[in-house]
Write an enzyme that holds these catalytic residues in place. Structure first.
Site, short mmCIF file in Angstrom:
data_model
loop_
_atom_site.label_atom_id
_atom_site.label_comp_id
_atom_site.label_asym_id
_atom_site.label_seq_id
_atom_site.Cartn_x
_atom_site.Cartn_y
_atom_site.Cartn_z
N TYR A 1 73.09 -21.79 54.80
CA TYR A 1 73.25 -21.79 52.63
C TYR A 1 73.22 -23.62 52.49
O TYR A 1 74.30 -23.79 52.65
CB TYR A 1 74.42 -21.36 52.49
CG TYR A 1 74.42 -19.49 52.37
CD1 TYR A 1 73.57 -19.39 52.13
CD2 TYR A 1 75.72 -19.01 51.77
CE1 TYR A 1 73.41 -17.71 52.51
CE2 TYR A 1 75.60 -17.31 51.40
CZ TYR A 1 74.84 -16.82 52.27
OH TYR A 1 74.54 -15.77 51.87
N LEU B 1 73.48 -6.97 42.14
CA LEU B 1 73.31 -6.40 41.07
C LEU B 1 71.84 -6.75 40.22
O LEU B 1 71.21 -7.55 39.37
CB LEU B 1 73.84 -7.38 40.16
CG LEU B 1 75.51 -7.74 39.88
CD1 LEU B 1 75.76 -9.09 38.70
CD2 LEU B 1 75.98 -6.26 38.68
#
Length: 297
Positions: free
Chosen positions: A73, A222
């Protein structure tokens, strides 16, 4: 080696808030994922260091005890920001990271599972995170060019050397997890796979995790934001004084006791909204309606 016994049966009415990773590492089931601390394609930094520090510290203030990150990341950016904001780490705060993927640019990455490279990546994560031992180290992908036994063996060696406490796997199938368990090289404490209310392709993997007491950290919990506007979620949310996103996260917490979502965000408001899902108590009727939603193949 004896695999962990299954966690005790879970009824969604009980809505347990914690899970013990590897049977001995308690975490609150709603954590925080750090991917949004980096730019598009996980390349570079998103926002300022001060903003990232404030967000991470607020997450811990709100009760987060599981922070999920990865060496690619940024690359390196998310791990460095976690350490800058949270080191020295509070007692009970679990930092999970991943290795095995090398990000070449915002558009390109490759898998690297050679044992010597996995050892080097773990050592680099230890330095960036300012840790002597990583509580949960997850293999980001199995390298198809390297024998699975060699990759798991490298993780066992790191565990045996005290560099990592627990081993996890990312983006695996139920068959791959079963094979890793059958090899019996190193205990598997977690898996991390795509899974959410409308994307349940990994349900067989989830059931296998339940059977072995393995934590399941769903990514895209989500649906990358797509569930926020779902009409059924919205209707149930209105009845609970909640938001559709909170209903989608609450469904995960009620659906299985091993699910430990770590939704990521760069927004303090969204952080508080996400963590508020732990307070939502869904009814049997709510669960029935949500369970019946169309599942993406």
């Amino acid at each position: 080696m004896t695999h962990p016994a299954p966690q005790e049966p879970h009824a969604f009415q009980e809505h347990r808030e914690t899970f013990r990773i590897g049977r001995d590492l308690p975490v609150r089931r709603l954590g925080y994922g750090t991917v949004h601390l980096t730019g598009p394609g996980c390349w570079g930094a998103r926002g300022t260091d001060a903003d990232a520090t404030a967000l991470l510290r607020r997450a811990v203030e709100l009760g987060v005890t599981l922070v999920d990150t990865a060496d690619n990341y940024g690359p390196d950016v998310a791990e460095e920001r976690v350490a800058a904001a949270l080191h020295p780490y509070a007692d009970g705060l679990v930092i999970a990271t991943k290795g095995g993927v090398v990000r070449d640019s915002a558009e390109a990455w490759h898998i690297e599972g050679r044992p010597e490279r996995l050892r080097a990546m773990c050592e680099a994560s230890l330095r960036r995170l300012r840790l002597d031992r990583i509580d949960l180290y997850q293999l980001h992908r199995f390298d198809p060019e390297v024998a699975v036994a060699e990759q798991l063996g490298a993780l066992w060696e790191l565990r045996d050397a005290g560099k990592i406490r627990h081993v996890g796997l990312d983006s695996v199938t139920a068959e791959q997890l079963r094979a890793a368990l059958d090899l019996d090289i190193v205990p598997i404490a977690s898996v991390q796979n795509r899974y959410n209310l409308l994307d349940r392709a990994a349900e067989p993997l989830l059931k296998l995790c339940e059977a072995h007491g393995i934590a399941f950290l769903p990514w895209f919990p989500l649906g990358n934001g797509s569930l926020a506007g779902h009409p059924v979620c919205a209707e149930i949310a209105a009845a609970h004084g909640a938001t559709p996103s909170q209903i989608a996260l609450a469904w995960l917490l009620h659906h299985s006791p091993v699910l430990c979502p770590t939704p990521g965000t760069g927004s303090p408001a969204h952080l508080e909204e996400n963590l508020g899902a732990a307070r939502v108590r869904l009814t049997a009727n709510d669960m029935s309606r949500l369970d019946a939603l169309t599942i993406r193949p």
